[in-house]
Write an enzyme that holds these catalytic residues in place. Structure first.
Site, PDB file in Angstrom:
ATOM      1  N   GLN A 180       6.179   6.361  -4.440  1.00 51.37           N
ATOM      2  CA  GLN A 180       5.846   6.794  -3.078  1.00 51.37           C
ATOM      3  C   GLN A 180       7.082   7.078  -2.226  1.00 51.37           C
ATOM      4  O   GLN A 180       6.962   7.645  -1.136  1.00 51.37           O
ATOM      5  CB  GLN A 180       4.965   5.756  -2.389  1.00 51.37           C
ATOM      6  CG  GLN A 180       3.597   5.633  -3.050  1.00 51.37           C
ATOM      7  CD  GLN A 180       2.717   4.674  -2.299  1.00 51.37           C
ATOM      8  OE1 GLN A 180       2.796   3.471  -2.490  1.00 51.37           O
ATOM      9  NE2 GLN A 180       1.894   5.195  -1.398  1.00 51.37           N
TER      10      GLN A 180
ATOM     11  N   GLY B 128       1.337  -2.325   1.032  1.00 51.46           N
ATOM     12  CA  GLY B 128       1.793  -2.203  -0.342  1.00 51.46           C
ATOM     13  C   GLY B 128       2.484  -0.863  -0.520  1.00 51.46           C
ATOM     14  O   GLY B 128       2.146   0.106   0.172  1.00 51.46           O
TER      15      GLY B 128
ATOM     16  N   HIS C  28      -4.267  -1.380  -6.865  1.00 50.81           N
ATOM     17  CA  HIS C  28      -3.853  -0.111  -6.257  1.00 50.81           C
ATOM     18  C   HIS C  28      -2.390   0.219  -6.613  1.00 50.81           C
ATOM     19  O   HIS C  28      -2.077   1.340  -7.018  1.00 50.81           O
ATOM     20  CB  HIS C  28      -4.051  -0.202  -4.737  1.00 50.81           C
ATOM     21  CG  HIS C  28      -3.714   1.036  -3.974  1.00 50.81           C
ATOM     22  ND1 HIS C  28      -4.663   1.785  -3.302  1.00 50.81           N
ATOM     23  CD2 HIS C  28      -2.547   1.668  -3.765  1.00 50.81           C
ATOM     24  CE1 HIS C  28      -4.078   2.818  -2.729  1.00 50.81           C
ATOM     25  NE2 HIS C  28      -2.785   2.779  -2.987  1.00 50.81           N
ATOM     26  N   GLU C  29      -1.515  -0.790  -6.487  1.00 50.42           N
ATOM     27  CA  GLU C  29      -0.077  -0.547  -6.742  1.00 50.42           C
ATOM     28  C   GLU C  29       0.210  -0.365  -8.231  1.00 50.42           C
ATOM     29  O   GLU C  29       1.033   0.475  -8.609  1.00 50.42           O
ATOM     30  CB  GLU C  29       0.786  -1.666  -6.155  1.00 50.42           C
ATOM     31  CG  GLU C  29       0.651  -1.864  -4.642  1.00 50.42           C
ATOM     32  CD  GLU C  29       0.745  -0.584  -3.826  1.00 50.42           C
ATOM     33  OE1 GLU C  29       1.448   0.358  -4.226  1.00 50.42           O
ATOM     34  OE2 GLU C  29       0.077  -0.514  -2.774  1.00 50.42           O
TER      35      GLU C  29
ATOM     36  N   HIS D 126      -0.638   3.088  -9.112  1.00 52.82           N
ATOM     37  CA  HIS D 126       0.449   4.005  -8.717  1.00 52.82           C
ATOM     38  C   HIS D 126       1.512   4.087  -9.812  1.00 52.82           C
ATOM     39  O   HIS D 126       1.995   5.171 -10.141  1.00 52.82           O
ATOM     40  CB  HIS D 126       1.149   3.506  -7.449  1.00 52.82           C
ATOM     41  CG  HIS D 126       0.593   4.051  -6.167  1.00 52.82           C
ATOM     42  ND1 HIS D 126       0.535   5.398  -5.892  1.00 52.82           N
ATOM     43  CD2 HIS D 126       0.099   3.436  -5.075  1.00 52.82           C
ATOM     44  CE1 HIS D 126       0.013   5.574  -4.684  1.00 52.82           C
ATOM     45  NE2 HIS D 126      -0.270   4.409  -4.159  1.00 52.82           N
TER      46      HIS D 126
ATOM     47  N   CYS E 237      -4.333   5.005   1.341  1.00 53.62           N
ATOM     48  CA  CYS E 237      -3.036   5.057   0.668  1.00 53.62           C
ATOM     49  C   CYS E 237      -2.060   5.778   1.580  1.00 53.62           C
ATOM     50  O   CYS E 237      -2.410   6.807   2.159  1.00 53.62           O
ATOM     51  CB  CYS E 237      -3.180   5.806  -0.658  1.00 53.62           C
ATOM     52  SG  CYS E 237      -1.629   5.988  -1.556  1.00 53.62           S
ATOM     53  N   LEU E 238      -0.845   5.239   1.698  1.00 51.78           N
ATOM     54  CA  LEU E 238       0.161   5.872   2.562  1.00 51.78           C
ATOM     55  C   LEU E 238       0.462   7.296   2.112  1.00 51.78           C
ATOM     56  O   LEU E 238       0.878   8.121   2.915  1.00 51.78           O
ATOM     57  CB  LEU E 238       1.456   5.055   2.557  1.00 51.78           C
ATOM     58  CG  LEU E 238       1.383   3.652   3.180  1.00 51.78           C
ATOM     59  CD1 LEU E 238       2.721   2.946   3.024  1.00 51.78           C
ATOM     60  CD2 LEU E 238       0.986   3.725   4.645  1.00 51.78           C
TER      61      LEU E 238
HETATM   62 NI    NI Z   1      -1.194   3.925  -2.347  1.00 56.10          NI
END
Ligand code: NI
Length: 169
Positions: free
Chosen positions: A50, A45, A134-135, A138, A92-93
């Site tokens: 990001q 995701g 989660h997204e 963000h 998370c990236l």
């Molecule tokens: Ni994330």
């Protein structure tokens, strides 16, 4: 085009995003870049902030290229229903090399628009439910570490500060 992933500490990650109003080539290109950047970073995701873009759009593929039908584009998403509870590890990236247990709803319904601006609803369970939450977080300027204890969160922040000082973040 693959964009570098913005890491924790960049204010763009903690700022609510702007709604998408134009369903044009720029949006299609942004979404294409987001999928490319997500796969390159081995994620399932990715939200636009990001890659440094404060717009309300996210992409998800919880099968990581396995099932083309699992590729989801979420434009202006909102969570409209949550049910049940699941506990599981989340990462998370933008916060690489850290993972924590996060309690989330087990079943989640999202309402979003597609690339043509058409509204749709999608219900996900387990990992997909987690990805939706989660997204969407963000896009509201919220990170998963806001769902863990203050003690654990401060520990992660301290470690990141050290890594930043050492030029390793
Ligand atoms: Ni994330």
């Amino acid at each position: 085009m693959i964009h570098p992933i913005v890491k924790f500490g960049d204010p763009v990650l903690e700022k609510p995003t702007e709604a998408i109003t134009a369903f044009d080539d720029d949006l299609r290109k942004l979404v294409e870049d987001m999928f490319e950047s997500m796969y390159a970073a081995h994620g399932v995701g990715l939200a636009a902030p990001q890659i440094g873009i404060s717009k309300r759009v996210a992409v998800v593929d919880v099968t990581f290229k396995d099932d083309p039908r699992a590729k989801l584009v979420l434009v202006n998403p909102e969570i409209i229903k949550k049910d049940g509870r699941q506990r599981g590890t989340e990462g998370c990236l933008s916060i690489p090399d850290f993972r924590e247990d996060v309690s989330r709803a087990k079943t989640v319904t999202i309402r979003a628009q597609d690339l043509a601006g058409k509204s749709f609803e999608h219900t996900g369970e387990d990992l997909l439910a987690r990805a939706f939450l989660h997204e969407t977080d963000h896009l509201n300027g919220k990170l998963y570490i806001s769902h863990i204890s203050a003690l654990k969160r401060d520990l992660i922040k301290r470690k990141i500060k050290k890594l930043t000082k050492a030029g390793e973040w």
